[in-house]
Structure formats: structure tokens, C-alpha cells
Design a protein around this motif. Structure first.
Motif, PDB file in Angstrom:
ATOM      1  N   UNK A 146      72.679 -45.263   1.527  1.00 17.39           N
ATOM      2  CA  UNK A 146      72.557 -44.197   2.516  1.00 17.39           C
ATOM      3  C   UNK A 146      73.086 -44.430   3.598  1.00 17.39           C
ATOM      4  N   UNK A 147      73.234 -45.513   4.116  1.00 16.85           N
ATOM      5  CA  UNK A 147      73.600 -45.802   5.352  1.00 16.85           C
ATOM      6  C   UNK A 147      74.991 -46.684   5.494  1.00 16.85           C
ATOM      7  N   UNK A 148      74.775 -47.739   6.386  1.00 20.35           N
ATOM      8  CA  UNK A 148      75.908 -48.614   6.293  1.00 20.35           C
ATOM      9  C   UNK A 148      75.698 -50.155   5.569  1.00 20.35           C
ATOM     10  N   UNK A 149      76.648 -50.960   5.256  1.00 21.27           N
ATOM     11  CA  UNK A 149      76.391 -52.149   4.507  1.00 21.27           C
ATOM     12  C   UNK A 149      75.089 -52.910   5.565  1.00 21.27           C
ATOM     13  N   UNK A 150      74.067 -53.430   4.410  1.00 19.61           N
ATOM     14  CA  UNK A 150      73.054 -54.010   4.960  1.00 19.61           C
ATOM     15  C   UNK A 150      72.363 -53.249   6.160  1.00 19.61           C
TER      16      UNK A 150
END
Length: 329
Positions: free
Chosen positions: A40-44
């Protein structure tokens, strides 16, 4: 526009591109399984939202996945080093999650799940939920908690220069926030519900916070609880009675929990009597909904100290081993 059509069949869909989600992808690659990560967002994303100056409790080698060395300039790696490390892991293994795409529903059963997201609809044999617990804060449920001055997430000390700051909590996050804001010129008060700071406070930080409290540079109320928050103050109960403190900002470091409602919506049993721990097999990490697996800290329920990166990396191996066995069957 939909990013995927229903006629595309995956072996596995992994929800979450955190360290354990990446570890699941690596194991899927090793087993030659067709997978996709939806994030749902960015990497990690959770690590990205950690405080900018955060230092991990774990040493770097305990955070390694996929056989990629994690080299840090210090015994304990920082947030920024971890972000760079996991980016390199994803790059080395050619892992390309679908970023900024939220999974909205999972329906069906083992061998034929339909996963619907904000951007697409997918078909998959198995689902792995590896989305962590950092998204939803544990609320105080008191009057005034919805005021703009109340923050459940902390990033940087600069906004609190010369402000009256109340930090709620006695764990690592609260201690880090109290020390950082104090050193940037904030007038800091800590509200700790227990009679002392948490036993798990980082050993290299504990003497610092204890000395600041002892000297009166940071005020601390122990065995205390917050009753209400107003635009100008915070009201607390203490062993000596009710105390009202002038206040500009409240930083509630009260912890976080997994999205229990989403797990329940998928058909995963969440055990209220056991700290809301999602039901899962302790070896395979399969939930009560056959074909849906958990991996990483999402397994914790409210007991978020049970699992973390270094001791849940093996979840990926166990889960993919079980899925591979069933597919090959």
C-alpha cells in the motif's frame, strides 16, 4: 483502470513489502513459484515511517535476508542504513512490488483466491499476509485525543523546539522521543503507566534517560494515566491525585497493532482472549482459513514484542516450504 486481469494466475500473492514480505518473495523465487507483492505504500513502508534518527536494537547481521550482507558503520544500524539495505536486496533479487496499491478484499479458498486491490483484481492459489503492525496506533480513548496537537507517530524533533511536550509511554519509542526533543530545546514531561520504564529499553539509552529524570531535566510521572487533553493542557491521574500540565504537543508512543478488521474480513480468526493474536499454525503459519498464511510481526496480535525482523525471518522459509509441497502434490 485495473492493473491485472482475472485470467492471470499466481501461485502466491504477498501482502506487504516489508523485510519479511521480501523474504517470502525470495523463497518463492528459489522455489520457482509465480508471485507478486502488493504494497500500500513504499518499499519497507513501516521502516520508512520510523523516526529519522532511529537506531535498531538488533545488529545488522540479524536483519539480513536473501544472503545479502548488511554492512553498517556502527554496531547498531540506523533507519537510513536499513532503507538502503532492503532497497539493495530488492534490486539484487529483482523483486518489483506493486507499490501504492492497497489490498481491499480477499475471497475464495485454497487454490483459487480472488484478491481485489485499489488498482487491480488478481487470482492466486495462496495468500501470505506479511503487512506488519505499524499502521494502526493503540488509542488512549480519552477526550481530546483527536486534537491536532496529539501525534501517534514521530519523525523528527525540530517541530518541537521550545515547546512544552508530553510524551506518553515508557518503552524505547517514548524514551527516544523524550531525549531527542529535550536535546532540541523542548520542555519534556513523560507519562508512564507503570512504576518504572520498560525493562526492554535499550541498554545504551537507559542511563541517559534515567539521569535526565533524576536531575529534573525531564519530568516523569510514574504509575500515571492521561484523563483528558485540551488545547492548552493535559490532565493526568497520579498516585498523588489529578495534575494539570500546560502543554503544546502530546506525543503518544503507546504502540501499534495489526489491522485486525482486515484479517477478520479475510476470514482469519482473531483471538480476543489471546491478545488479539490471529490464529495460525506455529510451524506452517497457516491460518484457520486454509490457504491463507501469516508471516512476520502480523502474527503478534497485541503482543508486539514477540516477533520482530531478526526472529521472524524463518517464517518465510516455513511458509513457502509448505506452499511448495502442496503445489507439487
Amino acid at each position: 483502470m485495473k492493473s491485472e486481469q482475472l485470467d492471470t494466475q499466481y501461485d502466491i500473492i504477498i501482502i506487504g513489502a516489508g523485510p519479511i514480505g521480501l523474504a517470502c518473495a525470495i523463497e518463492a523465487i528459489k522455489s520457482d513459484l509465480k508471485y507478486v507483492i502488493i504494497e500500500k505504500g513504499c518499499l519497507v513502508n513501516s521502516l520508512y515511517n520510523y523516526p529519522m534518527n532511529m537506531t535498531f536494537f538488533s545488529t545488522s547481521e540479524r536483519l539480513e535476508i536473501g544472503g545479502i550482507p548488511f554492512v553498517s558503520i556502527s554496531p547498531k544500524p540506523t533507519r537510513n542504513e536499513a532503507l538502503e539495505y532492503y532497497r539493495r536486496v530488492a534490486e539484487s533479487w529483482n523483486i518489483t512490488p506493486r507499490y501504492y496499491e492497497r489490498v481491499e478484499s480477499v475471497t475464495g479458498g485454497e487454490g483459487d483466491f480472488i484478491v481485489s486491490s485499489s488498482k487491480g483484481t488478481y487470482r492466486t492459489r495462496y495468500v501470505i499476509a506479511a503487512m506488519g503492525f505499524y499502521d494502526i496506533p493503540n488509542l488512549l480513548n480519552i477526550p481530546g485525543e483527536d486534537l491536532p496537537k496529539v501525534k501517534h507517530y514521530y519523525n523528527d524533533p525540530h517541530p518541537y523546539v521550545a515547546q512544552k511536550v508530553t510524551v506518553i509511554g515508557g518503552g524505547n519509542s517514548a524514551v527516544d522521543v523524550a531525549l531527542e526533543t529535550y536535546r532540541k530545546g523542548a520542555q519534556v514531561t513523560m507519562i508512564v503507566k507503570k512504576g518504572e520504564l520498560d525493562s526492554g529499553v535499550k541498554y545504551w539509552i537507559r542511563p541517559d534517560i534515567e539521569n535526565r529524570i533524576k536531575s529534573g531535566e525531564i519530568t516523569a510521572y510514574f504509575n500515571a494515566s492521561v484523563v483528558a487533553i485540551t488545547p492548552e493542557s493535559i490532565v493526568i491521574n497520579t498516585p498523588d491525585g489529578t495534575v494539570t500540565i500546560e502543554n503544546d504537543f502530546v506525543l503518544a508512543m503507546t504502540g501499534y497493532h495489526a489491522d485486525f478488521s482486515f484479517l477478520s474480513k479475510m476470514g482469519v480468526s482473531v483471538q480476543e482472549s489471546n491478545d488479539y493474536q490471529p490464529y495460525h499454525d506455529p510451524d506452517t503459519f497457516e491460518t484457520n482459513h486454509q490457504g491463507i498464511f501469516l508471516a512476520g510481526v502480523v502474527c503478534c496480535g497485541l503482543d508486539t514484542r514477540k516477533w520482530y525482523i531478526e526472529n521472524s525471518r524463518y517464517h518465510a522459509e516455513n511458509v513457502i516450504k509448505e506452499i511448495t509441497k502442496r503445489i507439487n502434490r
